[in-house]
Scaffold this active site. Structure first.
Site, PDB file in Angstrom:
ATOM      1  CB  SER A  38      -0.883   0.003   1.252  1.00  0.00           C
ATOM      2  OG  SER A  38      -1.791  -1.102   1.162  1.00  0.00           O
TER       3      SER A  38
HETATM    4  N1  SAH Z   1      -0.913  -4.506   3.769  1.00  0.00           N
HETATM    5  C1  SAH Z   1      -0.241  -5.127   2.539  1.00  0.00           C
HETATM    6  C2  SAH Z   1      -1.528  -5.062   1.523  1.00  0.00           C
HETATM    7  C3  SAH Z   1      -1.611  -6.070   0.564  1.00  0.00           C
HETATM    8  S1  SAH Z   1      -2.769  -6.140  -0.804  1.00  0.00           S
HETATM    9  C4  SAH Z   1       0.884  -4.393   2.205  1.00  0.00           C
HETATM   10  O1  SAH Z   1       0.883  -3.418   2.339  1.00  0.00           O
HETATM   11  O2  SAH Z   1       1.841  -5.109   1.687  1.00  0.00           O
HETATM   12  C5  SAH Z   1      -3.928  -6.978  -0.062  1.00  0.00           C
HETATM   13  C6  SAH Z   1      -3.568  -8.539   0.509  1.00  0.00           C
HETATM   14  O3  SAH Z   1      -4.731  -9.194   0.833  1.00  0.00           O
HETATM   15  C7  SAH Z   1      -3.041  -9.268  -0.683  1.00  0.00           C
HETATM   16  O4  SAH Z   1      -1.928  -9.893  -0.378  1.00  0.00           O
HETATM   17  C8  SAH Z   1      -4.206 -10.304  -0.758  1.00  0.00           C
HETATM   18  O5  SAH Z   1      -3.513 -11.695  -1.160  1.00  0.00           O
HETATM   19  C9  SAH Z   1      -4.816 -10.420   0.328  1.00  0.00           C
HETATM   20  N2  SAH Z   1      -6.369 -10.936   0.641  1.00  0.00           N
HETATM   21  C10 SAH Z   1      -7.211 -10.720  -0.653  1.00  0.00           C
HETATM   22  N3  SAH Z   1      -8.235 -11.469   0.231  1.00  0.00           N
HETATM   23  C11 SAH Z   1      -7.871 -11.946   1.282  1.00  0.00           C
HETATM   24  C12 SAH Z   1      -8.540 -12.618   2.204  1.00  0.00           C
HETATM   25  N4  SAH Z   1     -10.016 -13.053   2.150  1.00  0.00           N
HETATM   26  N5  SAH Z   1      -8.142 -13.178   3.185  1.00  0.00           N
HETATM   27  C13 SAH Z   1      -6.894 -12.603   3.652  1.00  0.00           C
HETATM   28  N6  SAH Z   1      -6.014 -12.055   2.688  1.00  0.00           N
HETATM   29  C14 SAH Z   1      -6.677 -11.747   1.779  1.00  0.00           C
END
Ligand code: SAH
Length: 214
Positions: free
Chosen positions: A64
């Site tokens: 993010s």
């Molecule tokens: N906070 C992270 C954001 C990653 S993007 C950062 O800054 O690196 C969002 C993440 O949510 C992805 O890795 C995706 O695989 C995960 N995601 C999507 N749906 C999900 C779910 N139902 N349960 C757990 N993780 C999920």
């Protein structure tokens, strides 16, 4: 990387992108100053680590934007005693920011490769208050509930009821709702069995993918 001052870039990021845009919580600003975002981006994005943008990570996901991490963390209203649940571990960057402030962080990621990489990185950086789980985070983490604060870092079509149920009274859930591609970011505060919703900003996250009910 030679000739690149990451510490200076990080200080400038906090000042220009975060403090000047209105994030005031001292705990959040200090955490953003401490966590080295360049450890969490892909090797070919090192020089972009402190830019004002989300960046691609593996498995088609993203780390993010720094401002979004700070604004969402501030909206959780954490203290040093907080137990926090994070849905969407991704790179682990947001997880580290949470762990700098809160007592315990529980983080759930559905893609095992990402969870594993984040766990190895965060352990190598010395974080010992984080627990990792692979699976669908829209169901929360019932064995460890309730949580003082819950953050979802993926765009949800609707607010998962399990997350509301797993909040303490007066606790906050921060979650992007709607889309794809864009969502409304909300802070949702529990008052007994009613929930007060406050709009924070428009945002764009990768989608929250929920497993089919079995
Ligand atoms: N906070 C992270 C954001 C990653 S993007 C950062 O800054 O690196 C969002 C993440 O949510 C992805 O890795 C995706 O695989 C995960 N995601 C999507 N749906 C999900 C779910 N139902 N349960 C757990 N993780 C999920």
């Amino acid at each position: 990387m030679h000739n690149f001052d990451f510490a200076a870039a990080r200080q400038e990021m906090v000042e220009r992108q975060i403090r000047r845009r209105g994030v005031e919580d001292r705990l959040v600003l200090e955490a953003m100053e401490r966590v080295e975002r360049h450890r969490f981006v892909a090797a070919d994005h090192l020089r972009l680590a402190y830019e004002d943008t989300a960046l691609p990570i593996s498995a088609g996901q993203s780390i993010s934007q720094p401002y979004m991490v700070a604004a969402m963390t501030e909206a959780l209203e954490l203290t040093a005693n907080s137990r926090v649940l994070e849905i969407g571990t991704g790179s682990g960057y947001q997880t580290a920011v949470l762990a700098e402030i809160a007592a315990r962080v529980y983080t759930v990621e559905r893609i095992s490769e990402l969870s594993q990489a984040a766990m190895e990185l965060l352990q190598s950086l010395g974080y010992s208050s984080i627990r990792f789980r692979i699976g669908d985070g829209s169901r929360g983490w019932s064995e460890e509930a309730p949580f003082d604060a819950i953050m979802v870092t993926a765009g949800a079509a609707h607010v998962p009821p399990a997350l509301l149920e797993q909040l303490v009274d007066d606790g906050c859930l921060v979650i992007p709702v709607g889309g794809p591609p864009d969502q409304d970011l909300y802070q949702i505060r529990r008052h007994g069995n009613s929930f007060e919703r406050r709009f924070i900003t428009r945002c764009r996250f990768v989608p929250l993918i929920e497993d089919e009910e079995s």
